[in-house]
Enzyme design. Structure first.
Site, PDB file in Angstrom:
ATOM      1  N   GLY A 132       0.827  -1.204   0.000  1.00 11.77           N
ATOM      2  CA  GLY A 132       0.000   0.000   0.000  1.00 11.77           C
ATOM      3  C   GLY A 132       0.864   1.257   0.000  1.00 11.77           C
ATOM      4  N   ASP A 187      -1.736 -13.502   5.381  1.00 12.79           N
ATOM      5  CA  ASP A 187      -3.160 -13.290   5.146  1.00 12.79           C
ATOM      6  C   ASP A 187      -3.854 -12.939   6.464  1.00 12.79           C
ATOM      7  OD1 ASP A 187      -5.765 -13.240   4.370  1.00 12.79           O
ATOM      8  OD2 ASP A 187      -5.857 -15.329   3.670  1.00 12.79           O
ATOM      9  N   ALA A 229      -5.339  -2.574   5.894  1.00 10.01           N
ATOM     10  CA  ALA A 229      -6.726  -2.205   6.210  1.00 10.01           C
ATOM     11  C   ALA A 229      -7.594  -2.433   4.984  1.00 10.01           C
ATOM     12  CB  ALA A 229      -6.816  -0.743   6.642  1.00 10.01           C
ATOM     13  N   THR A 287      -9.535  -0.384   3.023  1.00 13.90           N
ATOM     14  CA  THR A 287      -9.650   1.082   2.919  1.00 13.90           C
ATOM     15  C   THR A 287     -10.631   1.547   1.833  1.00 13.90           C
ATOM     16  OG1 THR A 287      -7.727   1.105   1.459  1.00 13.90           O
ATOM     17  CG2 THR A 287      -7.321   1.529   3.793  1.00 13.90           C
ATOM     18  N   ASP A 337      -9.145   9.302  10.480  1.00 11.02           N
ATOM     19  CA  ASP A 337     -10.024  10.397  10.914  1.00 11.02           C
ATOM     20  C   ASP A 337     -11.496  10.000  10.801  1.00 11.02           C
ATOM     21  OD1 ASP A 337      -9.669  10.362   8.059  1.00 11.02           O
ATOM     22  OD2 ASP A 337     -10.586  12.338   7.927  1.00 11.02           O
ATOM     23  N   TYR A 376     -16.625   1.657   7.343  1.00 12.48           N
ATOM     24  CA  TYR A 376     -15.169   1.752   7.455  1.00 12.48           C
ATOM     25  C   TYR A 376     -14.780   2.359   8.807  1.00 12.48           C
ATOM     26  CZ  TYR A 376     -10.429   3.516   6.631  1.00 12.48           C
ATOM     27  OH  TYR A 376      -9.085   3.817   6.754  1.00 12.48           O
ATOM     28  N   LYS A 391     -12.867   0.503  11.917  1.00  6.96           N
ATOM     29  CA  LYS A 391     -11.562   1.044  12.344  1.00  6.96           C
ATOM     30  C   LYS A 391     -11.589   1.430  13.824  1.00  6.96           C
ATOM     31  CE  LYS A 391      -8.245   1.828  10.194  1.00  6.96           C
ATOM     32  NZ  LYS A 391      -7.036   0.986   9.982  1.00  6.96           N
ATOM     33  N   TRP A 415      -6.775  11.416   4.588  1.00 10.05           N
ATOM     34  CA  TRP A 415      -6.598  11.839   3.189  1.00 10.05           C
ATOM     35  C   TRP A 415      -5.211  11.469   2.658  1.00 10.05           C
ATOM     36  CZ3 TRP A 415      -8.995  17.410   2.332  1.00 10.05           C
ATOM     37  CH2 TRP A 415     -10.236  17.497   2.989  1.00 10.05           C
TER      38      TRP A 415
END
Length: 286
Positions: free
Chosen positions: A11, A38, A62, A64, A104, A127, A131, A152
């Site tokens: 990522g 995994d 994550a 995302t 956030d 999400y 989280k 962001w």
């Protein structure tokens, strides 16, 4: 030689950590993505981590895809919550330091001033819910963990707002971008540097921290900064969120207060425009 295990290594953040790993060469860095480790295989996750036997885990993995998460609730919960609990439990039992990356999106977006770590949470999408559950599980299973909330995120790696905007601004004559969601972008390279700074600090201070670049902007203003940087000839207009409906609701205001991470670890937080210029320079060279 101790080992640092990085999950979600392909990522944006994992890729930036790979670039910086030579700054901490007293450790052997183990970069894993789902092919090597995994996180969805909860039954065998502890065994797999034990085989690697790291001294430090940096969990960048994550689910995302915020809009997809609305229909992939179970997968989102496994990746963002249940696997975190396993990692936290293992790290606590094995004297392993854990840095877990959060978001956030654990906030409801109704604030009007920069959010501190103790601000009330109240996620408004799947999400964010998963989280936040991951954060709670992390702290319950390992009170010595460090959680970093960010927002962001973009980078020269992977798919993100900066790369998408740069491409669209060259393909189209005009673009509309949401102008009523306020926060601050995070250059993943800066977050990676902040993590290295924490790991090299003389003391380990557990708890939740916030990190994003300095500046308070809407997505529209961020798009204008991208346009200015790239010198793109495209008409960019601001629109309200209501004109661009998405499966998942987004917080209207999620600007993070970075005072704690700066004071605790001496982390340097660059202005978003400075970091954006650095990233776009790399994209031009690519």
């Amino acid at each position: 030689m101790g080992k640092i295990l990085v999950t979600g290594a392909n990522g944006q953040l994992g890729s930036e950590l790979r670039k910086l790993s030579n700054q901490l060469n007293k450790y052997e860095w183990i970069f894993t993505d789902y092919q090597e480790l995994d996180l969805c295989d909860l039954k065998n996750l502890e065994i797999s981590i034990a085989k690697i036997n790291p001294q430090i885990i940096i969990n960048c993995a994550a689910h995302t895809a915020v809009d997809k998460a609305e229909s992939e609730v179970e997968l989102s919960d496994v990746l963002n919550h249940q696997s975190v609990a396993v990692m936290a439990k293992w790290s606590h039992s094995n004297d392993c330091k854990l840095i877990h990356i959060s978001t956030d999106y654990v906030f409801d977006g109704t604030a009007s001033t920069a959010l501190t770590e103790s601000a009330l949470t109240g996620p408004i999408n799947v999400y964010g819910v998963t989280k936040l559950a991951g954060e709670k599980a992390c702290m319950e299973e390992n009170p010595y963990a460090i959680i970093i909330r960010t927002s962001w995120v973009y980078s020269s790696f992977g798919n993100n707002f900066v790369k998408t905007m740069s491409r669209l601004m060259q393909e189209r004559d005009s673009l509309s971008v949401v102008n009523d969601q306020i926060g601050s972008p995070t250059y993943a390279a800066d977050l990676a540097q902040a993590i290295v700074t924490i790991l090299t600090h003389e003391t380990w201070q557990a708890g939740i921290y916030h990190f994003s670049n300095e500046g308070e902007v809407s997505w529209y203003e961020f798009a204008l900064a991208i346009q200015e940087n790239g010198g793109f000839d495209c008409l960019v207009s601001g629109i309200p969120s209501s004109a661009y409906p998405t499966p998942a609701r987004r917080p209207q205001y999620s600007l993070l207060d970075k005072t704690k991470i700066k004071n605790t670890f001496g982390v340097v937080v660059p202005d978003y425009k400075v970091s954006l210029a650095r990233c776009m320079e790399l994209l031009k060279e690519a």
